[in-house]
Design a protein around this motif. Structure first.
Motif, PDB file in Angstrom:
ATOM      1  N   SER A  27       0.726  -1.157   0.032  1.00  0.00           N
ATOM      2  CA  SER A  27      -0.001   0.208   0.082  1.00  0.00           C
ATOM      3  C   SER A  27       0.847   1.059  -0.004  1.00  0.00           C
ATOM      4  O   SER A  27       0.277   2.475   0.086  1.00  0.00           O
ATOM      5  N   SER A  28       2.151   1.012  -0.337  1.00  0.00           N
ATOM      6  CA  SER A  28       3.036   2.287  -0.105  1.00  0.00           C
ATOM      7  C   SER A  28       2.702   3.284  -1.473  1.00  0.00           C
ATOM      8  O   SER A  28       2.273   2.862  -2.404  1.00  0.00           O
ATOM      9  N   GLY A  29       2.704   4.403  -1.321  1.00  0.00           N
ATOM     10  CA  GLY A  29       2.463   5.256  -2.213  1.00  0.00           C
ATOM     11  C   GLY A  29       3.680   5.851  -3.005  1.00  0.00           C
ATOM     12  O   GLY A  29       3.697   6.691  -3.738  1.00  0.00           O
ATOM     13  N   SER A  30       4.816   5.356  -2.834  1.00  0.00           N
ATOM     14  CA  SER A  30       6.052   5.797  -3.186  1.00  0.00           C
ATOM     15  C   SER A  30       6.168   5.482  -4.970  1.00  0.00           C
ATOM     16  O   SER A  30       5.522   4.421  -5.468  1.00  0.00           O
ATOM     17  N   THR A  31       6.627   6.099  -5.476  1.00  0.00           N
ATOM     18  CA  THR A  31       6.758   5.978  -6.920  1.00  0.00           C
ATOM     19  C   THR A  31       7.668   4.624  -7.341  1.00  0.00           C
ATOM     20  O   THR A  31       7.737   4.045  -8.443  1.00  0.00           O
ATOM     21  N   LEU A  32       8.607   4.571  -6.307  1.00  0.00           N
ATOM     22  CA  LEU A  32       9.435   3.118  -6.349  1.00  0.00           C
ATOM     23  C   LEU A  32       8.849   1.794  -6.022  1.00  0.00           C
ATOM     24  O   LEU A  32       9.689   0.891  -5.670  1.00  0.00           O
ATOM     25  N   VAL A  33       7.472   1.911  -5.662  1.00  0.00           N
ATOM     26  CA  VAL A  33       6.845   0.773  -5.224  1.00  0.00           C
ATOM     27  C   VAL A  33       7.034  -0.723  -6.017  1.00  0.00           C
ATOM     28  O   VAL A  33       7.369  -0.630  -7.127  1.00  0.00           O
ATOM     29  N   GLN A  34       7.457  -1.652  -4.976  1.00  0.00           N
ATOM     30  CA  GLN A  34       7.516  -2.980  -5.787  1.00  0.00           C
ATOM     31  C   GLN A  34       6.695  -4.034  -5.073  1.00  0.00           C
ATOM     32  O   GLN A  34       6.396  -4.035  -3.841  1.00  0.00           O
ATOM     33  N   GLY A  35       6.276  -5.042  -5.860  1.00  0.00           N
ATOM     34  CA  GLY A  35       5.306  -5.961  -5.150  1.00  0.00           C
ATOM     35  C   GLY A  35       6.657  -7.051  -4.765  1.00  0.00           C
ATOM     36  O   GLY A  35       6.524  -7.591  -3.490  1.00  0.00           O
TER      37      GLY A  35
END
Length: 186
Positions: free
Chosen positions: A16-24
């Motif tokens: 649920s991170s809003g970071s542009t670098l989010v990864q699954g």
């Protein structure tokens, strides 16, 4: 980070991170012979206004700059199959990459990475559905890349790419087959 012989099956992974670098899910540092099967990876916190840089699934040496390379493989002999990669956030563009498979710059010519990506569904990707670089003997079979869950308000790269493969060695075990692009440019 370097985990071997792990099987994950029927798991829902929500970041649920809003970071542009989010990864699954990220494989790195020689993560070998793992299986990710029948899972859902949901990047639910993606913003509707920021240009994304992350990935649903990556083989990447650097967590903050996914396309940074290293000389050795991030993972070999892994099987990624029957998964759903999506974002449930309204109007989300999805991450920059659906699947980013980047292996070692010094080892790809002589060492098979041999990862298999089979029958996965990739929804709402901003820029590249499947990105593969410095790979050897990879299999991409029966995958589907779609923006059918995106709205007309979702950001989209002006040069969206379904499949990008560069600096790759193809052997008798390599396969690029039956990749479907559905409503890719929306």
């Amino acid at each position: 980070n370097g985990i071997d012989f792990l099987e994950i099956k029927n798991l829902k992974i929500v970041n649920s991170s809003g970071s542009t670098l989010v990864q699954g899910v990220r494989f790195s540092n020689g993560a070998n012979y793992n299986v990710l099967d029948s899972c859902t990876v949901d990047l639910s916190g993606m913003s509707t206004t920021s240009v994304p840089e992350g990935a649903y699934l990556s083989f990447a040496s650097n967590n903050t700059s996914l396309k940074t390379t290293t000389s050795s493989h991030n993972g070999i002999g892994n099987v990624i199959k029957n998964n759903i990669f999506t974002t449930s956030s309204s109007n989300s563009p999805g991450p920059a990459f659906g699947i980013l498979d980047q292996q070692g710059t010094s080892t790809y010519a002589s060492t098979s990475s041999g990862n298999s990506f089979l029958n996965n569904k990739i929804y709402n990707v901003y820029s590249v559905g499947i990105f593969a670089k410095y790979v050897n003997s990879e299999q991409f079979v029966g995958n589907e890349i779609s923006r059918e869950k995106a709205s007309s308000n979702s950001l989209l790269d002006t040069s969206m790419i379904g499949v990008f493969i560069s600096d790759a060695y193809v052997t008798s075990g390599s396969n690029l087959d039956s990749i479907r692009l559905i409503r890719a440019l929306r």
